[in-house]
Each structure stands twice: as C-alpha cells, then as structure tokens.
Design a protein around this motif. Structure first.
Motif, PDB file in Angstrom:
ATOM      1  N   VAL A   1       0.854  -1.192   0.000  1.00 27.46           N
ATOM      2  CA  VAL A   1       0.000   0.000   0.000  1.00 27.46           C
ATOM      3  C   VAL A   1       0.889   1.242   0.000  1.00 27.46           C
ATOM      4  N   ILE A   2       0.874   1.960  -1.115  1.00 27.98           N
ATOM      5  CA  ILE A   2       1.773   3.095  -1.286  1.00 27.98           C
ATOM      6  C   ILE A   2       1.517   4.172  -0.242  1.00 27.98           C
ATOM      7  N   ALA A   3       0.253   4.393   0.126  1.00 28.34           N
ATOM      8  CA  ALA A   3      -0.078   5.470   1.062  1.00 28.34           C
ATOM      9  C   ALA A   3       0.619   5.294   2.405  1.00 28.34           C
ATOM     10  N   HIS A   4       0.709   4.051   2.888  1.00 28.78           N
ATOM     11  CA  HIS A   4       1.376   3.822   4.179  1.00 28.78           C
ATOM     12  C   HIS A   4       2.857   4.188   4.100  1.00 28.78           C
ATOM     13  N   ALA A   5       3.496   3.783   3.025  1.00 24.15           N
ATOM     14  CA  ALA A   5       4.911   4.099   2.859  1.00 24.15           C
ATOM     15  C   ALA A   5       5.125   5.609   2.744  1.00 24.15           C
ATOM     16  N   GLU A   6       4.226   6.280   2.035  1.00 28.47           N
ATOM     17  CA  GLU A   6       4.377   7.724   1.824  1.00 28.47           C
ATOM     18  C   GLU A   6       4.191   8.488   3.133  1.00 28.47           C
ATOM     19  N   ARG A   7       3.266   8.040   3.982  1.00 26.97           N
ATOM     20  CA  ARG A   7       3.001   8.745   5.244  1.00 26.97           C
ATOM     21  C   ARG A   7       4.040   8.447   6.311  1.00 26.97           C
ATOM     22  N   LEU A   8       4.559   7.234   6.326  1.00 28.82           N
ATOM     23  CA  LEU A   8       5.358   6.787   7.469  1.00 28.82           C
ATOM     24  C   LEU A   8       6.863   6.840   7.262  1.00 28.82           C
ATOM     25  N   CYS A   9       7.306   6.527   6.066  1.00 28.03           N
ATOM     26  CA  CYS A   9       8.719   6.148   5.890  1.00 28.03           C
ATOM     27  C   CYS A   9       9.656   7.325   5.683  1.00 28.03           C
ATOM     28  N   GLU A  10      10.811   7.211   6.310  1.00 27.78           N
ATOM     29  CA  GLU A  10      11.908   8.131   6.042  1.00 27.78           C
ATOM     30  C   GLU A  10      12.678   7.684   4.805  1.00 27.78           C
ATOM     31  N   ARG A  11      12.778   6.365   4.619  1.00 23.43           N
ATOM     32  CA  ARG A  11      13.416   5.810   3.428  1.00 23.43           C
ATOM     33  C   ARG A  11      12.606   4.604   2.975  1.00 23.43           C
ATOM     34  N   ILE A  12      12.695   4.327   1.675  1.00 27.12           N
ATOM     35  CA  ILE A  12      11.973   3.192   1.112  1.00 27.12           C
ATOM     36  C   ILE A  12      12.871   2.454   0.126  1.00 27.12           C
ATOM     37  N   ALA A  13      12.531   1.188  -0.079  1.00 32.00           N
ATOM     38  CA  ALA A  13      13.099   0.407  -1.176  1.00 32.00           C
ATOM     39  C   ALA A  13      11.919  -0.078  -2.008  1.00 32.00           C
ATOM     40  N   ILE A  14      11.904   0.245  -3.281  1.00 35.15           N
ATOM     41  CA  ILE A  14      10.868  -0.238  -4.192  1.00 35.15           C
ATOM     42  C   ILE A  14      11.389  -1.520  -4.823  1.00 35.15           C
ATOM     43  N   VAL A  15      10.650  -2.607  -4.592  1.00 31.77           N
ATOM     44  CA  VAL A  15      11.089  -3.934  -5.028  1.00 31.77           C
ATOM     45  C   VAL A  15      10.135  -4.475  -6.080  1.00 31.77           C
ATOM     46  N   ALA A  16      10.692  -5.016  -7.147  1.00 31.23           N
ATOM     47  CA  ALA A  16       9.900  -5.678  -8.187  1.00 31.23           C
ATOM     48  C   ALA A  16      10.787  -6.735  -8.834  1.00 31.23           C
ATOM     49  N   GLY A  17      10.226  -7.916  -9.017  1.00 31.92           N
ATOM     50  CA  GLY A  17      10.984  -8.985  -9.655  1.00 31.92           C
ATOM     51  C   GLY A  17      12.228  -9.398  -8.900  1.00 31.92           C
ATOM     52  N   GLY A  18      12.181  -9.291  -7.558  1.00 28.16           N
ATOM     53  CA  GLY A  18      13.318  -9.721  -6.749  1.00 28.16           C
ATOM     54  C   GLY A  18      14.469  -8.742  -6.705  1.00 28.16           C
ATOM     55  N   ARG A  19      14.294  -7.563  -7.297  1.00 28.19           N
ATOM     56  CA  ARG A  19      15.363  -6.567  -7.329  1.00 28.19           C
ATOM     57  C   ARG A  19      14.867  -5.237  -6.755  1.00 28.19           C
ATOM     58  N   ILE A  20      15.784  -4.473  -6.223  1.00 31.28           N
ATOM     59  CA  ILE A  20      15.451  -3.122  -5.768  1.00 31.28           C
ATOM     60  C   ILE A  20      15.567  -2.173  -6.950  1.00 31.28           C
ATOM     61  N   ARG A  21      14.447  -1.560  -7.284  1.00 30.52           N
ATOM     62  CA  ARG A  21      14.422  -0.624  -8.418  1.00 30.52           C
ATOM     63  C   ARG A  21      14.760   0.800  -7.979  1.00 30.52           C
ATOM     64  N   PHE A  22      14.527   1.065  -6.705  1.00 27.67           N
ATOM     65  CA  PHE A  22      14.853   2.390  -6.153  1.00 27.67           C
ATOM     66  C   PHE A  22      15.094   2.245  -4.665  1.00 27.67           C
ATOM     67  N   GLU A  23      16.056   3.001  -4.151  1.00 27.73           N
ATOM     68  CA  GLU A  23      16.303   3.063  -2.709  1.00 27.73           C
ATOM     69  C   GLU A  23      16.640   4.493  -2.356  1.00 27.73           C
ATOM     70  N   GLY A  24      15.945   5.040  -1.383  1.00 34.43           N
ATOM     71  CA  GLY A  24      16.198   6.407  -0.966  1.00 34.43           C
ATOM     72  C   GLY A  24      15.010   6.953  -0.204  1.00 34.43           C
ATOM     73  N   SER A  25      14.965   8.258  -0.023  1.00 30.48           N
ATOM     74  CA  SER A  25      13.856   8.875   0.697  1.00 30.48           C
ATOM     75  C   SER A  25      12.641   8.980  -0.216  1.00 30.48           C
ATOM     76  N   VAL A  26      11.475   9.134   0.398  1.00 34.80           N
ATOM     77  CA  VAL A  26      10.249   9.330  -0.371  1.00 34.80           C
ATOM     78  C   VAL A  26      10.374  10.576  -1.227  1.00 34.80           C
ATOM     79  N   SER A  27      10.981  11.616  -0.665  1.00 36.86           N
ATOM     80  CA  SER A  27      11.159  12.861  -1.405  1.00 36.86           C
ATOM     81  C   SER A  27      12.039  12.648  -2.641  1.00 36.86           C
ATOM     82  N   GLU A  28      13.092  11.845  -2.498  1.00 37.06           N
ATOM     83  CA  GLU A  28      13.969  11.572  -3.639  1.00 37.06           C
ATOM     84  C   GLU A  28      13.236  10.798  -4.724  1.00 37.06           C
ATOM     85  N   ALA A  29      12.357   9.889  -4.316  1.00 41.65           N
ATOM     86  CA  ALA A  29      11.575   9.144  -5.305  1.00 41.65           C
ATOM     87  C   ALA A  29      10.649  10.086  -6.072  1.00 41.65           C
TER      88      ALA A  29
END
Length: 354
Positions: free
Chosen positions: A233-261
C-alpha cells in the motif's frame, strides 16, 4: 478414578516458557540482554545486506539486493505480491540463508544471535485461540527472554493504554480480527526490541486499525527503535517512511527517501485559460494535453515565469494555474511500471472487499 484432562497445546507451551531459562538456555535481564554483557556501540545501520541472492529451484526470489536500513529509521519495502519482499525480510533476519551475499543485523553478521533484540511480525499470523489476550502477549515476550511476570505487567499496561483493557482476560478466539492482530503486535514489541520487522502489517485491517498501527509505529520510532516493514500500500509508505526500497521482480528498483523518489518526476502544471486559441499556444510545452477543460503539462525546466509572460502578452486570460508535485504513486509507476502498480491496487481492493 477419573483420568485427568489432557492439557491444551497452548497451556503446555505456556508452561514450557514459565521458566525463561528453559526456553532460552540462559538468564536474561528485563531488556532481553545477557546479564554481564557489555553493550556494543550502536551501528549506523540496523540492517545491512550486500549482494543477496535467494533462489527456489529456478526462481530467483531475491536477485542481487543491496540494502541498508539506518538505525532509528522507519524504513519501508514497497512492492506487489511476489516481488520478493517476504523472502528478503526472512533472509535479513536469518530465518533463511542467502545463496549468495552477506547480511548483518544490529552489527552482527550472524542475525540469529540478535533474536532477543528483534520483534518480528510475520505475514502469517498465529495465536493460541484459547489463550487470554494479556497472557498471549506475555508468552510472546517470554520467547524473546522477557520474564513472564514482567510481560504480564507490560501486557496489561499496553492493552489499557490502547483502550483494550476490557479485553485483557478474553481468549483470542473472542476478539475481532483487528484486536487479535493488535495483540500479536503488542507481543512483538513487549520485550522492547531495538529492531521491529513487520511483514505486511496493515493487511486485513480496517481504516481505523490501520491508523492505530501507524500511530504505534511512530511511537516506537520516537523511542529510537528501528522499524522495517513491507507493504503493498503506497499510502502507508508515503506517510510513514523516512526511506523506502521499491522492489519488483526480486530486485530493488529504487532506494532512498520518499522525497527523492518523487523528485524523479517533474512537477505537473494545470492551467485554465479563458481563451482556447491564439499565438500564446506556441508557448505551451510539447507534452501539453487538454483534459477536462484545462491544459496539463510538466513544469518546464526553465521554470513557469517565461510561460506566464507569453500567456499574459498573448492575452490567454489565465483563470487558474496550479503546480503539483508528483506523489509517491506517480513515482512508483515511473520506477516499477504501471503493471506492478495495478497489481498492488488490485490486491488492496481485494482485501477491502473481503
């Protein structure tokens, strides 16, 4: 003489943990540390993984992942079902070993040695249905080295503090799904861990209980506890997280702050004009589309001022102009693809309809 009743599985398990030294093999203090241990300096990263690979047959569930979770942060692993989130968490925790790569937990290269300092809520929930709520919390704490007496006291305090004091003596089977999940969450944190790992903690909860869980996560973070959780659920990550990793197909497609994404996409402009045509139209960017009576386009790299001058000089008649920064959903689509975003939305819709 009547034969004595056979004790339930819950009662047997509870008695086995009544003496914590039997469960853990040694005597802990109230924080779950070994008596006489000298606390090691806190690492900069609570969780680290480098080049992690985990395969099941020919399927690579985790495919070369690097991850570093700062100590004290709220960190989210975001992606659809099947992206590899659960396998990644279990690999980092030492529940399963990677085929390649290495990891460390609270600075320890052998994650299981830090089990007492961790609170883990798996995606597959499970509580003894006949056990009372406060006893279930104390029992889970005992498994992490917390004396039962202390666990019972803390359990009652936690339940009362969250408006569930009347449910303390009720067996789990009599609780609603949201209340039972709250009890299991309290059992995850009753021993006051340094790191909390939650696998899809919001799954199956209604909006009210989701808000309560978000508040509890923030409360733990204010105490300096590191919180690592997975979600679709994207909304939970956007409200709560200082940093996130977006994962798809077993790989991290992005790692950093929500603002950087979100900064990976340019802000979007929405413009309404009284005039529908004129020389000023040539000043609109090439990506402009007309939709619902307004012009939509990405903010030009040179800023909005040159366009405003052209609109004013061309007497376009500006009725309204707004500049909106893209949300995490827009960033997720750009990073992981529209198909992954749709899969997550369908999963969330299915849970709400269940």
């Amino acid at each position: 003489m009547a034969q004595a009743a056979k004790p339930s599985r819950a009662a047997s398990a509870f008695r086995r943990c009544s003496n914590v030294s039997i469960c853990t093999g040694t005597a802990p203090d109230y924080q779950g540390r070994m008596i006489g241990d000298t606390p090691a300096p806190a690492p900069a990263y609570a969780v680290e993984g480098h080049g992690l690979v985990k395969t099941f047959g020919s399927f690579r569930a985790v495919d070369g992942i690097d991850i570093a979770v700062p100590a004290g942060a709220i960190y989210g692993v975001l992606g659809p079902n099947g992206a590899g989130k659960t396998t990644l968490l279990r690999t980092l925790l030492g529940i399963v070993d990677p085929d390649e790569g290495h990891r460390s937990l609270l600075g320890d290269p052998v994650p299981l040695r830090q089990a007492r300092a961790i609170g883990y809520l798996p995606e597959e929930r499970g509580l003894y249905p006949s056990m009372k709520a406060f006893e279930a919390i104390a029992f889970m704490g005992a498994l992490r080295g917390l004396p039962l007496r202390v666990g019972r006291e803390r359990a009652r305090t936690m339940l009362e503090g969250h408006g569930m004091g009347a449910s303390a003596e009720k067996p789990i089977r009599q609780l609603s799904k949201g209340m039972a999940q709250t009890v299991q969450l309290f059992g995850t944190i009753v021993h006051e861990p340094r790191l909390i790992v939650l696998d899809e903690p919001f799954s199956g909860l209604d909006a009210i209980n989701q808000e309560k869980l978000e508040a509890l996560i923030r409360e733990q973070a204010r105490k300096g506890v590191t919180v690592l959780f997975s979600t679709h659920v994207i909304a939970h990550a956007e409200r709560l997280c200082e940093r996130i990793a977006i994962v798809a197909g077993g790989r991290i497609r992005f790692e950093g702050s929500v603002s950087e994404a979100r900064d990976r996409l340019r802000p979007q402009v929405r413009l309404r004009t009284r005039s529908s045509d004129g020389a000023w139209r040539r000043a609109l960017p090439e990506d402009t589309v007309a939709q619902e009576g307004a012009w939509h386009f990405a903010l030009p790299e040179g800023g909005i001022e040159p366009l405003l001058r052209a609109l004013l000089d061309g007497q376009a008649g500006i009725e309204s102009l707004s500049i909106e920064r893209p949300g995490l959903h827009d960033a997720f689509v750009a990073i992981a693809g529209a198909a992954a975003a749709r899969q997550m939305e369908e999963q969330q819709a299915g849970e709400q309809g269940a």
